[in-house]
Design a protein around this motif. Structure first.
Motif, PDB file in Angstrom:
ATOM      1  N   ARG A  93     -19.978 -16.007  28.675  1.00  0.00           N
ATOM      2  CA  ARG A  93     -20.145 -16.129  30.117  1.00  0.00           C
ATOM      3  C   ARG A  93     -19.831 -14.830  30.834  1.00  0.00           C
ATOM      4  NH1 ARG A  93     -20.617 -20.721  32.463  1.00  0.00           N
ATOM      5  NH2 ARG A  93     -22.217 -20.710  30.845  1.00  0.00           N
ATOM      6  N   ARG A  94     -20.721 -14.411  31.734  1.00  0.00           N
ATOM      7  CA  ARG A  94     -20.493 -13.231  32.555  1.00  0.00           C
ATOM      8  C   ARG A  94     -19.568 -13.601  33.708  1.00  0.00           C
ATOM      9  NH1 ARG A  94     -24.970 -10.626  36.527  1.00  0.00           N
ATOM     10  NH2 ARG A  94     -24.713 -12.716  37.371  1.00  0.00           N
ATOM     11  N   ARG A  95     -18.395 -12.989  33.756  1.00  0.00           N
ATOM     12  CA  ARG A  95     -17.423 -13.340  34.795  1.00  0.00           C
ATOM     13  C   ARG A  95     -17.750 -12.669  36.128  1.00  0.00           C
ATOM     14  NH1 ARG A  95     -10.798 -12.488  34.715  1.00  0.00           N
ATOM     15  NH2 ARG A  95     -10.499 -12.869  36.956  1.00  0.00           N
ATOM     16  N   TYR A  96     -18.039 -11.387  36.104  1.00  0.00           N
ATOM     17  CA  TYR A  96     -18.256 -10.636  37.336  1.00  0.00           C
ATOM     18  C   TYR A  96     -19.748 -10.525  37.616  1.00  0.00           C
ATOM     19  CZ  TYR A  96     -13.390  -9.408  36.607  1.00  0.00           C
ATOM     20  OH  TYR A  96     -12.039  -9.471  36.397  1.00  0.00           O
ATOM     21  N   SER A  97     -20.171 -11.044  38.758  1.00  0.00           N
ATOM     22  CA  SER A  97     -21.590 -11.036  39.105  1.00  0.00           C
ATOM     23  C   SER A  97     -22.053  -9.684  39.603  1.00  0.00           C
ATOM     24  CB  SER A  97     -21.875 -12.099  40.177  1.00  0.00           C
ATOM     25  OG  SER A  97     -21.566 -13.379  39.706  1.00  0.00           O
ATOM     26  N   SER A  98     -21.213  -9.034  40.405  1.00  0.00           N
ATOM     27  CA  SER A  98     -21.644  -7.764  40.982  1.00  0.00           C
ATOM     28  C   SER A  98     -20.461  -7.034  41.601  1.00  0.00           C
ATOM     29  CB  SER A  98     -22.711  -7.991  42.059  1.00  0.00           C
ATOM     30  OG  SER A  98     -22.177  -8.730  43.161  1.00  0.00           O
ATOM     31  N   TYR A  99     -20.657  -5.728  41.778  1.00  0.00           N
ATOM     32  CA  TYR A  99     -19.751  -4.911  42.589  1.00  0.00           C
ATOM     33  C   TYR A  99     -20.627  -4.078  43.509  1.00  0.00           C
ATOM     34  CZ  TYR A  99     -16.452  -1.437  44.193  1.00  0.00           C
ATOM     35  OH  TYR A  99     -15.692  -0.634  44.990  1.00  0.00           O
ATOM     36  N   THR A 100     -20.435  -4.223  44.800  1.00  0.00           N
ATOM     37  CA  THR A 100     -21.268  -3.541  45.781  1.00  0.00           C
ATOM     38  C   THR A 100     -20.413  -2.610  46.621  1.00  0.00           C
ATOM     39  OG1 THR A 100     -22.682  -5.506  45.898  1.00  0.00           O
ATOM     40  CG2 THR A 100     -22.940  -3.845  47.643  1.00  0.00           C
ATOM     41  N   PRO A 101     -20.585  -1.285  46.472  1.00  0.00           N
ATOM     42  CA  PRO A 101     -19.820  -0.340  47.299  1.00  0.00           C
ATOM     43  C   PRO A 101     -20.192  -0.489  48.775  1.00  0.00           C
ATOM     44  CG  PRO A 101     -20.815   0.763  45.409  1.00  0.00           C
ATOM     45  CD  PRO A 101     -21.437  -0.590  45.499  1.00  0.00           C
ATOM     46  N   ASP A 102     -19.232  -0.241  49.616  1.00  0.00           N
ATOM     47  CA  ASP A 102     -19.457  -0.249  51.066  1.00  0.00           C
ATOM     48  C   ASP A 102     -20.105   1.081  51.453  1.00  0.00           C
ATOM     49  OD1 ASP A 102     -19.383  -0.241  53.798  1.00  0.00           O
ATOM     50  OD2 ASP A 102     -17.268  -0.795  53.970  1.00  0.00           O
ATOM     51  N   PRO A 103     -21.353   1.083  51.968  1.00  0.00           N
ATOM     52  CA  PRO A 103     -21.999   2.343  52.327  1.00  0.00           C
ATOM     53  C   PRO A 103     -21.203   3.161  53.344  1.00  0.00           C
ATOM     54  CG  PRO A 103     -23.592   0.550  52.325  1.00  0.00           C
ATOM     55  CD  PRO A 103     -22.230  -0.074  52.202  1.00  0.00           C
ATOM     56  N   GLY A 104     -20.424   2.481  54.192  1.00  0.00           N
ATOM     57  CA  GLY A 104     -19.629   3.185  55.186  1.00  0.00           C
ATOM     58  C   GLY A 104     -18.347   3.775  54.638  1.00  0.00           C
ATOM     59  N   ASP A 105     -17.915   3.277  53.477  1.00  0.00           N
ATOM     60  CA  ASP A 105     -16.681   3.764  52.852  1.00  0.00           C
ATOM     61  C   ASP A 105     -16.789   3.512  51.352  1.00  0.00           C
ATOM     62  OD1 ASP A 105     -14.199   4.446  51.971  1.00  0.00           O
ATOM     63  OD2 ASP A 105     -13.092   2.995  53.204  1.00  0.00           O
ATOM     64  N   PRO A 106     -17.413   4.431  50.606  1.00  0.00           N
ATOM     65  CA  PRO A 106     -17.651   4.223  49.172  1.00  0.00           C
ATOM     66  C   PRO A 106     -16.384   4.062  48.334  1.00  0.00           C
ATOM     67  CG  PRO A 106     -19.026   5.998  50.020  1.00  0.00           C
ATOM     68  CD  PRO A 106     -18.024   5.673  51.097  1.00  0.00           C
ATOM     69  N   ASP A 239     -24.847 -19.719  36.426  1.00  0.00           N
ATOM     70  CA  ASP A 239     -24.126 -18.732  35.616  1.00  0.00           C
ATOM     71  C   ASP A 239     -25.093 -17.976  34.713  1.00  0.00           C
ATOM     72  OD1 ASP A 239     -21.464 -19.227  36.478  1.00  0.00           O
ATOM     73  OD2 ASP A 239     -21.464 -21.080  35.315  1.00  0.00           O
ATOM     74  N   TRP A 240     -24.779 -16.720  34.492  1.00  0.00           N
ATOM     75  CA  TRP A 240     -25.554 -15.870  33.594  1.00  0.00           C
ATOM     76  C   TRP A 240     -24.693 -15.541  32.385  1.00  0.00           C
ATOM     77  CZ3 TRP A 240     -29.789 -12.217  35.471  1.00  0.00           C
ATOM     78  CH2 TRP A 240     -30.472 -12.776  36.561  1.00  0.00           C
ATOM     79  N   ASP A 241     -25.317 -15.555  31.214  1.00  0.00           N
ATOM     80  CA  ASP A 241     -24.599 -15.322  29.967  1.00  0.00           C
ATOM     81  C   ASP A 241     -25.074 -14.036  29.286  1.00  0.00           C
ATOM     82  OD1 ASP A 241     -23.182 -17.701  30.263  1.00  0.00           O
ATOM     83  OD2 ASP A 241     -24.717 -18.861  29.226  1.00  0.00           O
ATOM     84  N   VAL A 242     -24.163 -13.436  28.531  1.00  0.00           N
ATOM     85  CA  VAL A 242     -24.471 -12.251  27.740  1.00  0.00           C
ATOM     86  C   VAL A 242     -24.618 -12.689  26.290  1.00  0.00           C
ATOM     87  CG1 VAL A 242     -23.674  -9.982  27.004  1.00  0.00           C
ATOM     88  CG2 VAL A 242     -23.136 -10.795  29.324  1.00  0.00           C
ATOM     89  N   PRO A 243     -25.760 -12.411  25.641  1.00  0.00           N
ATOM     90  CA  PRO A 243     -25.918 -12.786  24.240  1.00  0.00           C
ATOM     91  C   PRO A 243     -25.231 -11.769  23.333  1.00  0.00           C
ATOM     92  CG  PRO A 243     -27.936 -11.775  25.045  1.00  0.00           C
ATOM     93  CD  PRO A 243     -26.994 -11.826  26.219  1.00  0.00           C
ATOM     94  N   VAL A 244     -24.413 -12.250  22.434  1.00  0.00           N
ATOM     95  CA  VAL A 244     -23.772 -11.362  21.463  1.00  0.00           C
ATOM     96  C   VAL A 244     -24.857 -10.818  20.528  1.00  0.00           C
ATOM     97  CG1 VAL A 244     -22.120 -11.219  19.573  1.00  0.00           C
ATOM     98  CG2 VAL A 244     -21.584 -12.591  21.597  1.00  0.00           C
ATOM     99  N   GLY A 245     -24.956  -9.494  20.462  1.00  0.00           N
ATOM    100  CA  GLY A 245     -26.033  -8.875  19.702  1.00  0.00           C
ATOM    101  C   GLY A 245     -27.206  -8.473  20.561  1.00  0.00           C
ATOM    102  N   GLY A 246     -27.066  -8.661  21.887  1.00  0.00           N
ATOM    103  CA  GLY A 246     -28.146  -8.291  22.787  1.00  0.00           C
ATOM    104  C   GLY A 246     -29.255  -9.334  22.805  1.00  0.00           C
ATOM    105  N   MET A 247     -30.276  -9.075  23.633  1.00  0.00           N
ATOM    106  CA  MET A 247     -31.344 -10.053  23.795  1.00  0.00           C
ATOM    107  C   MET A 247     -32.157 -10.236  22.524  1.00  0.00           C
ATOM    108  SD  MET A 247     -31.125 -11.455  26.732  1.00  0.00           S
ATOM    109  CE  MET A 247     -32.721 -12.202  26.989  1.00  0.00           C
ATOM    110  N   GLY A 248     -32.106  -9.254  21.633  1.00  0.00           N
ATOM    111  CA  GLY A 248     -32.782  -9.429  20.347  1.00  0.00           C
ATOM    112  C   GLY A 248     -32.222 -10.601  19.559  1.00  0.00           C
ATOM    113  N   ALA A 249     -30.948 -10.921  19.809  1.00  0.00           N
ATOM    114  CA  ALA A 249     -30.362 -12.076  19.123  1.00  0.00           C
ATOM    115  C   ALA A 249     -31.016 -13.370  19.587  1.00  0.00           C
ATOM    116  CB  ALA A 249     -28.858 -12.124  19.375  1.00  0.00           C
ATOM    117  N   VAL A 250     -31.411 -13.420  20.868  1.00  0.00           N
ATOM    118  CA  VAL A 250     -32.105 -14.601  21.390  1.00  0.00           C
ATOM    119  C   VAL A 250     -33.461 -14.739  20.708  1.00  0.00           C
ATOM    120  CG1 VAL A 250     -33.032 -15.720  23.449  1.00  0.00           C
ATOM    121  CG2 VAL A 250     -30.918 -14.386  23.603  1.00  0.00           C
ATOM    122  N   SER A 251     -34.235 -13.642  20.707  1.00  0.00           N
ATOM    123  CA  SER A 251     -35.550 -13.685  20.066  1.00  0.00           C
ATOM    124  C   SER A 251     -35.431 -13.961  18.571  1.00  0.00           C
ATOM    125  CB  SER A 251     -36.284 -12.366  20.294  1.00  0.00           C
ATOM    126  OG  SER A 251     -36.562 -12.179  21.665  1.00  0.00           O
TER     127      SER A 251
END
Length: 279
Positions: A93-106, A239-251
């Protein structure tokens, strides 16, 4: 009748029930289901490997690390498909969805943590001066969860009527269900984003799921709404998941399921013509 050429074509059997052109993850899924249903299946892929965009590579010499090449996360693989096909696949499971810097204060930015409690979420919003949007964020994504749970099951069921899904959502969520259906399905999503949130930074984070990979307009058409739905309905949770071994593992898991069912997967086989109705 399918005309194909390539080094693997000599192995094609005569009289296949189904010939699948292309070897991406959807084609592999179809091959696995059809083969397990007792059909004689041949899949033809022009490249020297199956998987399409869902492949892994080892980009660093001497480092045994496989990284996803094109597609990179799993969100719309129904659990039912994984169960039906017995996929040998590990998803994290991907815990962190995103990090978005504040354009006014990076030096500061908004970190979206899927496991944050109320206090941690408020602190994250306060750090970018968006504390007034915490309640709106919680209300919005609670309602989006209702929508996801209503729509996700339809990915593996006969397509229901639009009004039936809307009615189910209203029964499950009351006013919140009716409002999120209007905001995400019936009206351009930009209207709801602007109305519900005050911070431009927070608006941008929400809008990203509606715009990424598209040239859609948030305020004039529903293409952005469809993109948003694809991002938030997976598994009924978003929720978005990360496949162990990358997406090639899914295929790889899908290809193994297809072969185990008896499907023949032929690579380096470019199809030049398809004549429907001729065997």
């Amino acid at each position: 009748m399918t005309e194909a050429h390539g080094p693997g074509i000599a192995a094609l059997p005569d009289g296949a029930d189904v010939v699948i052109v292309g070897g991406g993850h959807n084609a592999l899924t179809a091959a696995a289901y059809l083969a397990r249903a007792g059909r004689s299946v041949v899949l033809l892929e022009a490249a020297d490997h199956v998987g399409g965009a869902a492949v892994s590579q080892r980009p660093f010499d001497g480092v045994d690390a496989r990284l996803s090449r094109y597609s990179y996360l799993v969100s719309l693989l129904p659990r039912q498909v994984a169960r039906d096909l017995g996929l040998d696949l590990t998803l994290v499971r991907r815990r962190y969805s995103s990090y978005t810097p504040d354009p006014g204060d990076p030096s500061r930015g908004l970190l979206v943590d899927g496991e944050a409690d109320d206090d941690a979420r408020r602190a994250a919003f306060d750090r970018v001066g968006a504390g007034d949007d915490v309640a709106a964020w919680t209300e919005w994504y609670d309602a989006v969860g209702l929508l996801a749970r209503a729509i996700a099951p339809t990915l593996t069921q006969p397509l229901p009527a639009r009004d039936d899904v809307a009615a189910d959502l209203a029964r499950a969520g009351g006013d919140a269900g009716r409002a999120i259906w209007r905001d995400v399905v019936e009206r351009p999503i930009g209207e709801a984003i602007e109305r519900r949130f005050r911070s431009d930074l927070v608006r941008g984070v929400v809008a990203t799921d509606a715009l990424i990979g598209t040239f859609a307009d948030l305020d004039s058409d529903l293409a952005a709404n469809r993109c948003y739905l694809y991002h938030v309905i997976g598994g009924g949770t978003g929720d978005w998941d990360v496949p162990v071994g990358g997406m090639g593992a899914v295929s790889g898991a899908l290809a193994a399921a297809a072969r185990d069912g008896g499907a023949q997967l032929v690579t380096s086989a470019r199809v030049s013509a398809v004549t429907p109705g001729v065997r």
